[in-house]
Enzyme design. Sequence first.
Site, PDB file in Angstrom:
ATOM      1  N   GLU A  56       0.822  -1.218   0.000  1.00  0.00           N
ATOM      2  CA  GLU A  56       0.000   0.000   0.000  1.00  0.00           C
ATOM      3  C   GLU A  56       0.859   1.273   0.000  1.00  0.00           C
ATOM      4  OE1 GLU A  56      -3.102   1.828   3.105  1.00  0.00           O
ATOM      5  OE2 GLU A  56      -2.974  -0.359   3.069  1.00  0.00           O
ATOM      6  N   VAL A  57       1.917   1.239   0.853  1.00  0.00           N
ATOM      7  CA  VAL A  57       2.767   2.431   0.967  1.00  0.00           C
ATOM      8  C   VAL A  57       3.511   2.680  -0.343  1.00  0.00           C
ATOM      9  CG1 VAL A  57       4.597   3.509   2.308  1.00  0.00           C
ATOM     10  CG2 VAL A  57       3.052   1.903   3.408  1.00  0.00           C
TER      11      VAL A  57
ATOM     12  N   GLU B  57       6.270  -9.569  -4.110  1.00  0.00           N
ATOM     13  CA  GLU B  57       4.909  -9.602  -4.673  1.00  0.00           C
ATOM     14  C   GLU B  57       4.332  -8.191  -4.735  1.00  0.00           C
ATOM     15  OE1 GLU B  57       2.679 -12.209  -2.198  1.00  0.00           O
ATOM     16  OE2 GLU B  57       3.286 -11.222  -0.350  1.00  0.00           O
TER      17      GLU B  57
ATOM     18  N   ASP C 193       2.380  60.642   8.639  1.00  0.00           N
ATOM     19  CA  ASP C 193       2.484  61.592   9.752  1.00  0.00           C
ATOM     20  C   ASP C 193       3.447  61.120  10.829  1.00  0.00           C
ATOM     21  OD1 ASP C 193       0.718  63.336   8.782  1.00  0.00           O
ATOM     22  OD2 ASP C 193      -0.970  62.726  10.033  1.00  0.00           O
TER      23      ASP C 193
ATOM     24  N   LYS D 134       3.566  67.268  11.131  1.00  0.00           N
ATOM     25  CA  LYS D 134       3.551  68.680  11.522  1.00  0.00           C
ATOM     26  C   LYS D 134       4.236  68.891  12.857  1.00  0.00           C
ATOM     27  CE  LYS D 134      -0.714  69.338   9.105  1.00  0.00           C
ATOM     28  NZ  LYS D 134      -0.942  67.895   8.918  1.00  0.00           N
TER      29      LYS D 134
ATOM     30  N   GLY E 137      -2.144  58.686  11.838  1.00  0.00           N
ATOM     31  CA  GLY E 137      -2.320  57.975  13.099  1.00  0.00           C
ATOM     32  C   GLY E 137      -3.803  57.864  13.447  1.00  0.00           C
ATOM     33  N   GLY E 138      -4.167  56.811  14.145  1.00  0.00           N
ATOM     34  CA  GLY E 138      -5.549  56.648  14.601  1.00  0.00           C
ATOM     35  C   GLY E 138      -6.513  56.506  13.448  1.00  0.00           C
TER      36      GLY E 138
ATOM     37  N   THR F  32      -9.258  54.719  16.375  1.00  0.00           N
ATOM     38  CA  THR F  32      -8.884  56.022  16.897  1.00  0.00           C
ATOM     39  C   THR F  32      -8.267  55.884  18.296  1.00  0.00           C
ATOM     40  OG1 THR F  32      -9.661  58.282  17.229  1.00  0.00           O
ATOM     41  CG2 THR F  32     -11.163  56.531  17.914  1.00  0.00           C
ATOM     42  N   ALA F  33      -7.453  56.888  18.678  1.00  0.00           N
ATOM     43  CA  ALA F  33      -6.731  56.813  19.954  1.00  0.00           C
ATOM     44  C   ALA F  33      -7.683  56.560  21.129  1.00  0.00           C
ATOM     45  CB  ALA F  33      -5.947  58.100  20.175  1.00  0.00           C
TER      46      ALA F  33
ATOM     47  N   MET G 227      -4.925  65.822  22.151  1.00  0.00           N
ATOM     48  CA  MET G 227      -3.993  66.954  22.128  1.00  0.00           C
ATOM     49  C   MET G 227      -4.188  67.844  23.363  1.00  0.00           C
ATOM     50  SD  MET G 227      -4.391  67.837  18.082  1.00  0.00           S
ATOM     51  CE  MET G 227      -6.082  67.306  17.914  1.00  0.00           C
TER      52      MET G 227
ATOM     53  N   GLY H  40      -0.278  55.188  24.092  1.00  0.00           N
ATOM     54  CA  GLY H  40      -1.218  54.090  24.290  1.00  0.00           C
ATOM     55  C   GLY H  40      -1.062  52.985  23.248  1.00  0.00           C
TER      56      GLY H  40
END
Length: 473
Positions: free
Chosen positions: A22-23, A44, A244, A266, A297-298, A327-328, A379, A408
């Site tokens: 079989e194998v 065989e 950013d 910025k 970000g966020g 979002t933050a 902010m 965070g």
Amino acid sequence: MDYLPITVQMQGRHCLIVGGGEVAARKLKHLLKAKSVISLVSLEFSEEILALAEQHQLELIHGAFTPDLIKNSYLVVAATDDRMVNRQVSIAAQKLNVWVNVVDDLELSTFIMPAVIDRSPLLIAVSSSGISPVLARKIREKIEWLLPLSLGSLLDKLKSLRPKIKKSFTDFKDKRGFSEWFIETALKDENQLNQSSKKLFESYEKQSSKAGKVYLIGAGPGAVDLLTVKGLKVIQKADVVLYDALVSQEILDNIRKDATLVYVGKRSSRHFVKQEKTNQLLVDYAQKGLSVVRLKGGDPMVFGRGGEELQYLTKYGINYEVVPGITAASGCASYAGIPLTHRDYAQSIRLVTAHEQDDENKVNWRSLAQDNQTLVFYMGLMQSEKISHLLVKNGLAFNTPVAVIEKGTTSEQRVVIGHLNELSEIIKDNSVAAPALIIVGNVVQLASELNWYHSGELIDTRTHYDQVANQEF
Ligand code: SAH
């Protein structure tokens, strides 16, 4: 890596299989698929092998294995249930430098066969380095489910398109552009595989002559795995990315390697890019027909000036798409163990920017100074004294709990908790730096109970405050 995965060209090459059960039959079927020339030697042979021998050109040698049978073989497979015979095969093969696989016997094998997902000409092989073929097969099953059946035909089609791609585009980027477009279109719609190459090139030209597109993407609050799946997909295909200061390096590392990166933050004093300049850059790149990512970000639509950028794009008729981000407020609160709403403490959430120049007039402090709501100040670090002063002045209890969350969701997260009237002191005392978020409301008191993010630091200053307060009052 203990094994090197390679794919071997077996067509027309000879393989000897020792065994007739079989194998041996299983290995035989595999090798037949690879169009190998096969001899089997065994005392065989099973019914299955005899049947296969009738359908295919196989040499069946009835008898015992002898080393001289290996002579012209490229590969040898030993699949008998007699370890002595298997060992003899392995030694003989290794003496002649012929690769040998002894089924289920790593020690005697010089190569092993992986589990294969066959979408010829596409092949995906999964190997557990022989440790657990069962696991490899399980993984194969899982991958099978994920992949569309048409992958083989897709690859065939790509092969037939190759000469025309080569002829039509000289630049490597253009060649890749076409292949990427075709693969994506065909994965969405299998009918594309039956289109003539002429038609396909026409549709490609039609779509690529269009102006580019801007993707406004939210990168989330910091942790790389908080970027959305869609955001990741888009940045992996971008031509240009304008990003950013709040976007982490780990996220930038996921951008397509040859994309152009443009910093338009910025916050840094070294590079200060005005909003108008950013707006114009987006338009300029898109008008060149590029796939332009604006990564913020966020969430880009929460204190991210996303709305203004979209208005600008609309003015110039630029096509765009928005991919929201976490979002933050959401990210930081969750990672600080603060539920933004809670049936006992807060029925609404206010997201407030404390950054506006004349916010005392713009922001309705009376409506903010209400119980049963959570206030989240973005902010707000520089304005913390004003925030606590105006909230208390408008009627919010001086001992309302507040949390200041620095960086965070990242491994550097710090959460400082205190009372509203001490907001600016706890920021100063703990040298909290940007980016930081201020959360005000009774939900904050759950932070010490629900704090699960053990990478971060949680500083609760309230016991100290209560002691001082008890002395004073
Ligand atoms: N569009 C962003 C907000 C940009 S305004 C968003 O949806 O999250 C920038 C302010 O967001 C920062 O001053 C700070 O208050 C907050 N912020 C952003 N990321 C933060 C983080 N990882 N930790 C704490 N505050 C964060």
